[in-house]
Write an enzyme that holds these catalytic residues in place. Structure first.
Site, PDB file in Angstrom:
ATOM      1  N   HIS A  86     -55.461 -28.139  64.298  1.00  0.00           N
ATOM      2  CA  HIS A  86     -55.868 -26.230  63.842  1.00  0.00           C
ATOM      3  C   HIS A  86     -56.032 -24.997  64.798  1.00  0.00           C
ATOM      4  O   HIS A  86     -55.641 -23.721  64.891  1.00  0.00           O
ATOM      5  CB  HIS A  86     -56.241 -26.035  62.485  1.00  0.00           C
ATOM      6  CG  HIS A  86     -57.187 -24.874  62.386  1.00  0.00           C
ATOM      7  ND1 HIS A  86     -56.231 -25.127  60.358  1.00  0.00           N
ATOM      8  CD2 HIS A  86     -57.627 -23.737  61.905  1.00  0.00           C
ATOM      9  CE1 HIS A  86     -56.460 -23.738  59.918  1.00  0.00           C
ATOM     10  NE2 HIS A  86     -57.228 -22.376  61.041  1.00  0.00           N
ATOM     11  N   GLU A  87     -57.389 -25.702  65.354  1.00  0.00           N
ATOM     12  CA  GLU A  87     -57.643 -23.933  66.435  1.00  0.00           C
ATOM     13  C   GLU A  87     -56.164 -23.409  67.802  1.00  0.00           C
ATOM     14  O   GLU A  87     -56.641 -22.296  67.976  1.00  0.00           O
ATOM     15  CB  GLU A  87     -59.189 -24.711  66.954  1.00  0.00           C
ATOM     16  CG  GLU A  87     -59.635 -24.290  65.927  1.00  0.00           C
ATOM     17  CD  GLU A  87     -60.061 -22.828  64.475  1.00  0.00           C
ATOM     18  OE1 GLU A  87     -60.210 -21.734  64.998  1.00  0.00           O
ATOM     19  OE2 GLU A  87     -60.316 -23.327  63.439  1.00  0.00           O
ATOM     20  N   HIS A 126     -54.504 -21.205  66.653  1.00  0.00           N
ATOM     21  CA  HIS A 126     -54.460 -19.586  66.724  1.00  0.00           C
ATOM     22  C   HIS A 126     -54.571 -20.212  67.899  1.00  0.00           C
ATOM     23  O   HIS A 126     -53.737 -18.532  68.400  1.00  0.00           O
ATOM     24  CB  HIS A 126     -56.100 -19.942  66.605  1.00  0.00           C
ATOM     25  CG  HIS A 126     -55.785 -20.103  64.569  1.00  0.00           C
ATOM     26  ND1 HIS A 126     -55.476 -18.502  64.502  1.00  0.00           N
ATOM     27  CD2 HIS A 126     -57.292 -20.523  64.078  1.00  0.00           C
ATOM     28  CE1 HIS A 126     -56.118 -18.846  62.924  1.00  0.00           C
ATOM     29  NE2 HIS A 126     -57.015 -20.035  62.952  1.00  0.00           N
ATOM     30  N   GLU A 139     -53.357 -16.981  60.749  1.00  0.00           N
ATOM     31  CA  GLU A 139     -53.651 -18.232  59.723  1.00  0.00           C
ATOM     32  C   GLU A 139     -52.237 -19.210  59.543  1.00  0.00           C
ATOM     33  O   GLU A 139     -52.153 -20.918  59.647  1.00  0.00           O
ATOM     34  CB  GLU A 139     -54.393 -18.238  58.462  1.00  0.00           C
ATOM     35  CG  GLU A 139     -54.811 -19.227  57.799  1.00  0.00           C
ATOM     36  CD  GLU A 139     -55.977 -19.393  58.845  1.00  0.00           C
ATOM     37  OE1 GLU A 139     -56.130 -19.208  59.735  1.00  0.00           O
ATOM     38  OE2 GLU A 139     -56.419 -20.720  58.477  1.00  0.00           O
TER      39      GLU A 139
HETATM   40 ZN    ZN Z   1     -57.689 -20.504  60.890  1.00  0.00          ZN
END
Ligand code: ZN
Length: 479
Positions: free
Chosen positions: A246-247, A250, A276
């Site tokens: 997830h990160e 980003h 996001e």
């Molecule tokens: Zn996030």
């Protein structure tokens, strides 16, 4: 200068001892004030006046025009906020987040309630100073998702929520594979593996680093300095990896911005929702897929021989793709997650409007959890004290998480239309085609298009939940 605030924030989460909080609050208030002074300097208005209407800015999509447009917008917004209010918000948020953290640890909502009322009062002042056309909440939304309105968002959630409730119900109570829960996965080994996934997906370590943090997050300190914080648990092998993936989503966005435009709007992420969408896409539409683990699972199995030798890939994925209503947003699976946001969207609008007072939040919270997820918390620690956002004045922020899910499904569909089926390439360990498509269509544009316009331009449709609903039903429907 604003990035120095980011560094202080990063330090407060990763390095700073508890005792430093009061002084850090003062440091951040000082810097917030200085940033405010500089960004509201009347000379900016003069300079903007000189370039607005110049031939350089005549093509509205040119970097020059985009920068002038966005700097004007930021300047107008900042100059509407009195310096006293900016400093007061920074001071209150630093102390209120400390009060929140202690209240959560002690399950003592009453000690936090006055801070919450104070924060919402300051937020009303802020929204009124900025001004809005429709409702007060629009002024807040504009901070995180420029171009999105409360009305559009309410319509989107009104479609998404009721469609998800029956899907969530149909998955309720299905047995969770238990085999792995009793096995220990050493954190050091998990860390090495997760970091190797992140670099395989394209995270560039020349311009980034990894740290352990109290929760996973990604922080950009400056051009060439993007930091991923992660958290691993010995008794769970999937959550640490999915957090890092997830990160990494980003981080790939931050690293994909054009360095030539660093420090200007053309070199900045367009919105939290788009940010996001990148993390959710890599986490859910890449990192949970069969194709992805066809590539990584054999490596994982040989890394954790003892723990995984008798666990087939499908069994491993069943754990990762299990859906069950829970009380905690950050632990929610991708099916139930958006309902946690629907609830917060309702509550924060009521708190902002003054229709709901902090003291009544716990009971309102329980009522909505019962309505949407069919469960209620036994205490506030697992209820309305679980999120840090409101204590930091981040109001109007929660919806961007769901927008991320909505956009990610729309964008993934568009990416597959352009480059073909992606899961096959994941199985071959090839992630460049998706990454480069995102770089070309999203990252390199910086703030050129507001989020809703960007989505429409890239996918052919305005933001809407159809692709997300279809994707979830396709992957999770039973039978
Ligand atoms: Zn996030």
């Amino acid at each position: 200068m604003a990035s120095t605030l980011g560094l202080l924030q990063w330090d407060a989460e990763i390095v700073m001892p508890r005792g430093g909080v009061k002084h850090r609050g003062e440091q951040m208030a000082l810097l917030a004030g200085l940033v405010h002074d500089r960004s509201t300097d009347p000379r900016i208005a003069e300079l903007l006046g000189d370039v607005e209407g110049s031939p350089l800015a005549s093509d509205p999509e040119s970097p020059e025009a985009v920068n002038v447009r966005e700097l004007r917008r930021e300047f107008d917004r900042e100059t509407k906020l009195p310096r006293m209010l900016v400093e007061e918000m920074a001071r209150v948020h630093a102390m209120s987040s400390q009060a929140w953290s202690e209240a959560r640890d002690n399950d003592d909502f009453k000690s936090f309630a006055p801070w919450l009322d104070k924060t919402f009062a300051l937020t009303r002042e802020k929204a009124d100073a900025i001004g809005y056309k429709g409702v007060r909440y629009d002024a807040l939304l504009d901070d995180y998702e420029q171009g999105m309105t409360t009305e559009q968002l309410s319509a989107l959630f009104a479609e998404l929520g009721p469609q998800l409730v029956p899907l969530v119900d149909s998955l309720r109570g299905r047995p969770m594979p238990q085999k792995l829960r009793s096995r220990a996965f050493p954190v050091d080994q998990q860390r090495i593996f997760a970091e190797s996934i992140a670099t395989k997906l394209g995270f560039n370590l020349d311009g980034g680093r990894f740290d352990d943090g109290p929760h996973p997050f990604c922080s950009t300190i400056g051009s060439g300095d993007v930091r991923i914080a992660s958290r691993y648990r010995t008794n769970s092998v999937d959550s640490g990896f999915l957090g890092v993936i997830h990160e990494t989503g980003h981080a790939l966005y931050e690293q994909g911005l054009d360095p030539a435009h660093y420090g200007t709007p053309m070199g900045e992420a367009v919105s939290l929702g788009i940010h996001e969408s990148q993390s959710r896409m890599w986490e859910n539409l890449v990192g949970r897929t069969h194709g992805f683990w066809l590539h990584f699972y054999p490596q994982l199995q040989s890394e954790f021989k003892e723990q995984l030798h008798d666990v087939a890939i499908d069994e491993f994925r069943a754990i990762m793709n299990h859906s069950e209503p829970g009380l905690i947003r950050v632990e929610a699976d991708e099916v139930t997650y958006n309902l946690h946001i629907v609830i917060r969207f309702e509550l924060e609008r009521a708190l902002l409007a003054g229709d709901l007072h902090a003291n009544d939040l716990p009971s309102a919270w329980s009522e909505l959890y019962q309505r949407y997820l069919g469960i209620t918390p036994d205490n506030d620690r697992f209820g309305c004290l679980q999120d840090i956002h409101w204590s930091e004045g981040l109001i109007g922020y929660f919806p961007t998480y769901s927008l991320g899910n909505v956009y990610s499904a729309q964008l993934f569909e568009a990416a597959e239309r352009a480059v073909g089926p992606l899961e096959e390439s994941f199985a071959a360990g090839e992630f460049g085609s998706l990454r480069e498509w995102l770089r070309e269509n999203i990252h390199r544009h910086g703030k050129r298009y507001p989020a809703p316009a960007l989505i429409e331009r890239v996918t052919g449709n305005p933001p809407n939940p159809s692709a997300l609903i279809a994707s979830l039903f396709r992957r999770y429907r039973v039978g």
